[in-house]
Design an enzyme around this catalytic site. Sequence first.
Site, PDB file in Angstrom:
ATOM      1  N   GLY A 300      -0.092 -91.168 -20.515  1.00  0.00           N
ATOM      2  CA  GLY A 300      -1.416 -91.356 -19.936  1.00  0.00           C
ATOM      3  C   GLY A 300      -2.286 -90.141 -20.172  1.00  0.00           C
ATOM      4  O   GLY A 300      -3.474 -90.238 -20.472  1.00  0.00           O
ATOM      5  N   GLU A 303      -1.255 -82.324 -20.110  1.00  0.00           N
ATOM      6  CA  GLU A 303      -2.003 -81.237 -19.493  1.00  0.00           C
ATOM      7  C   GLU A 303      -2.126 -80.008 -20.370  1.00  0.00           C
ATOM      8  O   GLU A 303      -2.053 -78.876 -19.868  1.00  0.00           O
ATOM      9  CB  GLU A 303      -1.341 -80.865 -18.169  1.00  0.00           C
ATOM     10  CG  GLU A 303       0.085 -80.328 -18.278  1.00  0.00           C
ATOM     11  CD  GLU A 303       1.183 -81.364 -18.264  1.00  0.00           C
ATOM     12  OE1 GLU A 303       2.346 -80.985 -18.028  1.00  0.00           O
ATOM     13  OE2 GLU A 303       0.882 -82.556 -18.476  1.00  0.00           O
ATOM     14  N   GLU A 328      -4.047 -84.523 -14.355  1.00  0.00           N
ATOM     15  CA  GLU A 328      -3.971 -83.508 -15.413  1.00  0.00           C
ATOM     16  C   GLU A 328      -4.665 -82.214 -14.992  1.00  0.00           C
ATOM     17  O   GLU A 328      -4.202 -81.116 -15.315  1.00  0.00           O
ATOM     18  CB  GLU A 328      -4.575 -84.052 -16.710  1.00  0.00           C
ATOM     19  CG  GLU A 328      -3.982 -85.370 -17.185  1.00  0.00           C
ATOM     20  CD  GLU A 328      -2.465 -85.369 -17.242  1.00  0.00           C
ATOM     21  OE1 GLU A 328      -1.853 -84.309 -17.488  1.00  0.00           O
ATOM     22  OE2 GLU A 328      -1.875 -86.446 -17.026  1.00  0.00           O
ATOM     23  N   HIS A 331      -2.398 -80.098 -12.944  1.00  0.00           N
ATOM     24  CA  HIS A 331      -1.422 -79.338 -13.722  1.00  0.00           C
ATOM     25  C   HIS A 331      -1.935 -77.944 -14.092  1.00  0.00           C
ATOM     26  O   HIS A 331      -1.129 -77.061 -14.421  1.00  0.00           O
ATOM     27  CB  HIS A 331      -1.060 -80.091 -15.003  1.00  0.00           C
ATOM     28  CG  HIS A 331       0.104 -81.011 -14.864  1.00  0.00           C
ATOM     29  ND1 HIS A 331       1.341 -80.593 -14.423  1.00  0.00           N
ATOM     30  CD2 HIS A 331       0.233 -82.340 -15.121  1.00  0.00           C
ATOM     31  CE1 HIS A 331       2.175 -81.618 -14.406  1.00  0.00           C
ATOM     32  NE2 HIS A 331       1.538 -82.694 -14.824  1.00  0.00           N
ATOM     33  N   TYR A 415       8.355 -86.906 -10.341  1.00  0.00           N
ATOM     34  CA  TYR A 415       7.000 -87.010  -9.802  1.00  0.00           C
ATOM     35  C   TYR A 415       7.038 -87.406  -8.324  1.00  0.00           C
ATOM     36  O   TYR A 415       6.474 -86.714  -7.453  1.00  0.00           O
ATOM     37  CB  TYR A 415       6.203 -88.077 -10.556  1.00  0.00           C
ATOM     38  CG  TYR A 415       5.894 -87.807 -11.995  1.00  0.00           C
ATOM     39  CD1 TYR A 415       4.586 -87.561 -12.418  1.00  0.00           C
ATOM     40  CD2 TYR A 415       6.888 -87.833 -12.968  1.00  0.00           C
ATOM     41  CE1 TYR A 415       4.283 -87.344 -13.756  1.00  0.00           C
ATOM     42  CE2 TYR A 415       6.608 -87.612 -14.307  1.00  0.00           C
ATOM     43  CZ  TYR A 415       5.298 -87.365 -14.695  1.00  0.00           C
ATOM     44  OH  TYR A 415       5.006 -87.141 -16.017  1.00  0.00           O
TER      45      TYR A 415
END
Length: 657
Positions: A300, A303, A328, A331, A415
């Site tokens: 998807g 980062e 992102e 991150h 995650y």
Amino acid sequence: TQRSKAKPELHVSLANSITIDCLLALQFTLYLATTMADDPASFANLDDVQVSSFHLDLAVDFASKTLKGYVEIKAKALRESSKILLDTRDLAVSKVEDSKGNSLKFELAKAHEVFGSKLEITLASSVPSGSEAAVRIFYSTSPQSSAIQWLPPANTAGGKHPYLFTQCQAIHARSMLPCQDSPGVKSTYTATIAVPNPLVALMSAVQAEGSGKKEGETTYYKFSQPVPTPSYLVALVVGALEERKIGPRSSVWSEPEMVDAGAFEFADTEQYLKTAESIAGPYVWGRYDILLLPPSFPYGGMENPCLTFVTPTLLAGDKSLATVVIHEISHSWMGNLVTCKTWVDFWMNEGFCRFLELKIIKALFGEKHFDLHACIGLKALRESIKLFGEDHNYTKMRPELKGVDPDDAFSSVPYEKGMNFLIYLENLVGGDKIMNPLLKEYCSTFKYKAITAEQFKDFFLKYFSGKIDNEVLESIEWEKWWTTPGMPYKANKLDTSLLDACIKAAEKCYGGKVVEASEARKWDTSQTVVFLDKLEDIQMEVIDTAKKDNREQKEKEKFKALLSELDAKCAFSKSKNSEICFRWYKLGIRAGLSSTFQDAIKFVTSQGRMKFVRPLYRLLFDSPEGKKLALETFQARRKNYHAIAAKMIAKDLKLSS
């Protein structure tokens, strides 16, 4: 170039950056002197020497699908050393020199199937502890480099120029350059990249002075990344790229055919950045640009510092999927600034990132949206655990990874289990007003470093000592959270008020009362996802139960009728939102709805995002109607997928690599 024109907007001026670079170098040297690492995925002698900086000088050759040139590495000796061991995979090394141009002895070991080949460089003399060695390695990559995807013009939006992009996470940087390919090693870097006109090169860095100089048919792009960065965040893209400014420190880059759509979709990026800074502290990377990639990008988002890579599956046309950028952006602190020392602690990158992501969403959209997204994450976690098996090593927060390809362990587990552990800790200490200051202090304390879960534990307990009752702190069962397989060790209580109506609608739908379009239109994308996820849960439970007494086909027929009626009212099959399409296709394939199969095939061949293509291929493969279709489609289109995606889909379909 357009990118270099943006340099005055950086947080620091060029003059000030020299001072900042010196301070960074001093802090980083102290860090190297104290860090020790044992990374099962790396051949590097990390306890002896660690790379502190490197310079890449590469020419992009689309004809041979190779990068050719050299990397000049500077490494700090942590103890007296006469050798530097580096990771490589499918690299052709021609020679190695010291800083004076003298040839050095080197040897490439026999290739390991997963980890590649160890490059052993023998220095002219031993380097004392605390001193620095410099070597220059001349090499070229292979057309089969797992880090680099080479796209012919036909596979780009414009159809006129070739394109390349890299994806180095987890251990693919070694197929792009000789390096210490471990997240525990963070280096500054510079680069000069030669590309054929009129193509543009970008990296996970800012463009340096003199970038964009043209000589004949070649343009030379120069880059600098003064913030210590792990190898998996080294990134390169070359293509017919244009820029659209979307904020004071952000632009969207993409092919001309997609760049305006990207600029619209990600227009709120600066608001996301400011909100993140209010929680986690200053953004240290200068630029935050977004690269909208061709459809074959397998994730998807990625980062990469200064230049986040994103998939075009986020282009819903209504900004409904743009919040992926929030992940992102998060991150930039969680993973990039503070990094896990080995992939065993990948949860520290992704769990902390998800935690910050949801805090940003909470600040922007309200407290209930934190819990809404956390609940959606739990659904993804359950699916990953079901795929691996409840007791599987990969369902632990800290799995055993010796001899394991980190890609094989990749899932939603780090995650969601990581984030749920942090939610548990936050609730335990008294909520976000107490936890948020810890996050900011965490980023400040460990910035530019790579750490272990044990270091976080020590930091957490020290930070709250005297602020929180000792009995509360002593009640935390750290090891059980880290090593218990399956769902999180303890369940958090989440507010489900934004989910309840959607869940009830799905239950009524199975009961015969299909949701009306007027009701569905009131839901945002996340709530529609909850509705479809709940309907899938019901479908899986009903069909699994029906298999036991030979009623499976009867239940499938019931779901065919239900889905046909639902689609007639809500038109889910015509959605432009990839998250909705993905879930709709899963429901249709499992029910054997014939119209869904070709739609799903079109979907998995129009993009390569693993979140979508792997589950759909697996479902097709497991269905009597879809098995042959899945195998034939993948074998015909395999070369269009990124190497990482192709490898994992082949495993899903029980094909040899």
